[in-house]
Design an enzyme around this catalytic site. Structure first.
Site, PDB file in Angstrom:
ATOM      1  N   TYR A 264       0.817  -1.143  -0.064  1.00 42.19           N
ATOM      2  CA  TYR A 264       0.030   0.166  -0.167  1.00 42.19           C
ATOM      3  C   TYR A 264       0.833   1.152   0.080  1.00 42.19           C
ATOM      4  O   TYR A 264       0.584   2.135  -0.720  1.00 42.19           O
ATOM      5  CB  TYR A 264      -0.914  -0.127   1.163  1.00 42.19           C
ATOM      6  N   ASP A 299      -8.256  -3.872  -1.443  1.00 40.37           N
ATOM      7  CA  ASP A 299      -9.410  -3.024  -1.580  1.00 40.37           C
ATOM      8  C   ASP A 299      -9.094  -1.441  -2.315  1.00 40.37           C
ATOM      9  O   ASP A 299      -9.585  -1.274  -2.974  1.00 40.37           O
ATOM     10  CB  ASP A 299     -10.225  -2.559  -0.365  1.00 40.37           C
ATOM     11  N   LYS A 371     -11.224  -9.260   5.209  1.00 42.77           N
ATOM     12  CA  LYS A 371     -11.808  -7.848   5.741  1.00 42.77           C
ATOM     13  C   LYS A 371     -12.377  -7.469   4.408  1.00 42.77           C
ATOM     14  O   LYS A 371     -11.648  -7.227   3.383  1.00 42.77           O
ATOM     15  CB  LYS A 371     -10.632  -6.915   6.088  1.00 42.77           C
TER      16      LYS A 371
END
Length: 519
Positions: A264, A299, A371
Site C-alpha cells: 500500500y 481494496d 476484511k
C-alpha cells in the site's frame, strides 16, 4: 470440497508462485535495515518522549548514531556501549546529550562489544516482555467479558481529528453494535518520518496515531467492554515511513488489529519499495508477537483500477500478503486479507460478479478473517442509492461468510459521516446479518454458472500474473515498477524514504530482530 470447483492443483501452483515471487523480497529484507527499524528497537529498549520542538528522542538518538558511525551496523551496539562507558545514565539522557553533540559514539569491539550486545538484548527483551503481557491481558479480558457473539465482526471507522472527540463517538458506536473501532489516521501522517508525541486535537480526515492516543482509546474501549459484556477491539494503521515504530507502540498499548499491507505505501504513498518491504517484515514480526490481526489493503487497488479487469491483481496481492505474513510468523487467524465491493453497479450481473470474487477469497483463505470493504468508488452522493448499495454489500458479506465487515456509509461521497449516519449504517448491517447471517450455509452456486466460472477465471489470471512476475529479471520489484498493481508505477530506486535504508554490514546487531526471529 470446493463449492466453486476450484482445482486444488491450481491453488497449490498459485501459492508456490507467490512463494517464488516473495522469497527474493524476504532475502532483501534480511540484508537491509532502516532508520525506522532502528528507532523501533530504541522504543523497545524503553526510550520515549520528544524534545521541545516535538522531535522524538528516538529520532534524535538514531540520527546522532548514524552521523557518527553509520546505520549499517545498527544502533544498538553504539548506544549501549555509550551507556556502559558512562556517557549517560539512561537512554533519555543519552538522547538529550546526543542531540547537542556531547556524546561520543563508536563501534565497540572485543569484550566491549560482547557487553553491549548482552545489555542491549536484555533491555530490548524487557520491551518485548511488556508486549507479551499486553497480549496475555487481551486474552484475559476476552475470557472475562466475552467476545463478539459471531462473525463477521462489525468494523466501524471513527476519526474526528481530536482524540477526545473520537472517544465518545467510539463508545457510542460500540453500544450500537460495532465490534471493532478503527481510528483512521490523519491524512499525510504516513509521510512523516517521526511519530508525533502525546494526545492530539487536530487532524485532517483522521486523528494522529500516537502512543498516548492509543492508550486513551484503549482505556475507553476497555470501559465499553465492561459495560457491554463483550471485548471491543481497536484498530489503527501500521504503515508509512514509521511502520515498525507504530507496530511496537500498538503492541505496547494492546491494539488488536493494524492496517499493514505489503504494497500500500509503495503504490499509494510513493514510499520507496525497499524501505517498505524491510519495514513491513519487522512490523509483521512484532504483530505476530503481539497477537495482532493485520488488515491488508487490496481494496485500494480497485479505487484506481477497474474492479472486474483488475480482480486478479487483488487475488495475486492476497497470495503475496499471505506468504509475507506467514514468513514473518503470523498465523492464519491473524490474516485479515482485504478485498472490496467496488464493481460498477450499472454493470449487468455486477452482484453476481461481486459474489464470485468474495467466494474466491473465502475459499482460497478458509481460515483467515477476511476484511470485506464497502463500496466507495461508485458512491455518487445519492444517499438512497448509497444505502441500497451498502445493503447489497452487507448481503454479499453474509452470503460469502466474510470475517470482518467494514460498515459502509450512505454519505460516503458527500461528507464525513455524522453520528446519525453511523446509526443508520449500523441498522443496515444488523438487519441484514440478523435476517441472513447464516445464508452462506445454504448458498451454493451452480457448478458451471457465472459465479463459479468467474472465480475460476480470476484464479487462472492470478496464476498467469504470478508466473509473469517470477519471470521478470528483478521479480516483484519489476512488476511494481511496471504498474501491475493499482496502475501505479513505482521503481525500486525511487520514492520517499530511500535515504533511510542501509545495507547491513558484517557484524550488524539488532537485539529486536534477533529476539523476534527466535520467538
Amino acid at each position: 470440497m470446493s463449492t466453486l470447483g476450484l482445482d486444488p492443483t491450481t491453488i497449490r501452483q498459485a501459492r508456490e508462485l507467490a512463494r517464488r515471487a516473495g522469497e527474493p523480497i524476504v532475502q532483501m529484507a534480511h540484508a537491509h535495515t532502516t532508520v525506522a527499524v532502528e528507532r523501533a528497537t530504541l522504543r523497545l529498549g524503553g526510550l520515549t518522549g520528544a524534545d521541545a520542538e516535538g522531535t522524538p528522542w528516538v529520532n534524535r538518538l538514531a540520527d546522532a548514531v548514524r552521523d557518527a558511525v553509520g546505520l549499517e551496523h545498527g544502533v544498538a551496539l553504539p548506544v549501549w556501549d555509550a551507556l556502559l562507558r558512562g556517557e549517560a545514565h539512561d537512554l533519555a539522557t543519552l538522547a538529550q546529550k546526543a542531540a547537542v553533540g556531547s556524546v561520543s559514539f563508536r563501534l565497540p569491539t572485543g569484550t566491549d562489544a560482547v557487553r553491549a550486545r548482552e545489555v542491549s538484548r536484555a533491555r530490548v527483551g524487557e520491551g518485548l516482555a511488556r508486549i507479551d503481557r499486553r497480549r496475555h491481558e487481551r486474552e484475559t479480558l476476552i475470557a472475562t467479558h466475552g467476545d463478539a457473539p459471531s462473525k463477521p465482526w462489525i468494523y466501524l471507522i471513527v476519526a474526528t481529528g481530536d482524540i477526545r472527540e473520537d472517544i465518545p463517538q467510539a463508545q457510542q458506536a460500540a453500544r450500537e453494535g460495532a465490534d471493532v473501532i478503527a481510528v483512521i489516521r490523519s491524512t499525510g501522517q504516513s509521510l512523516l518520518d517521526y511519530v508525533p508525541e502525546g494526545e492530539t486535537h487536530e487532524g485532517f480526515a483522521g486523528t494522529y496515531a500516537t502512543q498516548e492516543n492509543f492508550r486513551l482509546m484503549r482505556a475507553a474501549l476497555d470501559e465499553s467492554s465492561r459495560e457491554l459484556g463483550r471485548y471491543v477491539r481497536l484498530t489503527n494503521y501500521a504503515s508509512g515511513l514509521c511502520m515498525p515504530e507504530i507496530a511496537v507502540l500498538a503492541g505496547l498499548e494492546r491494539l488488536d488489529m493494524m492496517l499493514n499491507d505489503s504494497m500500500y505505501g509503495i503504490l499509494f504513498r510513493d514510499i520507496n519499495p525497499v524501505r517498505t518491504f524491510v519495514d513491513q517484515r519487522f512490523s509483521r514480526q512484532v504483530h505476530a508477537r503481539a497477537g495482532i490481526i493485520i488488515n491488508t489493503g487490496e481494496d485500494n487497488y480497485l479505487t484506481t483500477a477497474d474492479a472486474v479487469e483488475a480482480a486478479h491483481t487483488v487475488t495475486t496481492s492476497q497470495l503475496l500478503n499471505e506468504y509475507f505474513a506467514k514468513e514473518a510468523g503470523l498465523e492464519d487467524w491473524q490474516l485479515g486479507l482485504g478485498h472490496a465491493f467496488e464493481i460498477d453497479p450499472d454493470l449487468p450481473d455486477s452482484f453476481r460478479l461481486e459474489l464470485a470474487h468474495a467466494m474466491l477469497a473465502r475459499e482460497l483463505f478458509p481460515d483467515a478473517p477476511l476484511k470485506w470493504m464497502p463500496p466507495t468508488r461508485h458512491m455518487t452522493g445519492d444517499v438512497f442509492r448509497g444505502y441500497l448499495l451498502d445493503g447489497f454489500f452487507n448481503l454479499a458479506g453474509a452470503l460469502t461468510g466474510q470475517g470482518i465487515l467494514l460498515v459502509g456509509m450512505m454519505t460516503e461521497a458527500v461528507v464525513t459521516p455524522w453520528l446519525s449516519d453511523r446509526d443508520l449504517a449500523l441498522r443496515n448491517v444488523r438487519y441484514v446479518l440478523e435476517a441472513a447471517g447464516g445464508l452462506h450455509e445454504d448458498f451454493h452456486p451452480a457448478p458451471d454458472g457465472l459465479i463459479a466460472n468467474r472465480a475460476r477465471q480470476v484464479l487462472g489470471e492470478s496464476v498467469d500474473l504470478l508466473t509473469r512476475i517470477t519471470e521478470h529479471e528483478h521479480g516483484l520489484l519489476d512488476a511494481i515498477a511496471d504498474g501491475t498493481f493499482g496502475l501505479m508505477r513505482r521503481p525500486a530506486d525511487g520514492g520517499r524514504g530511500l535515504d533511510g535504508v542501509a545495507e547491513k554490514a558484517d557484524g550488524y546487531h539488532n537485539p529486536a530482530t534477533d529476539l523476534l526471529e527466535e520467538s
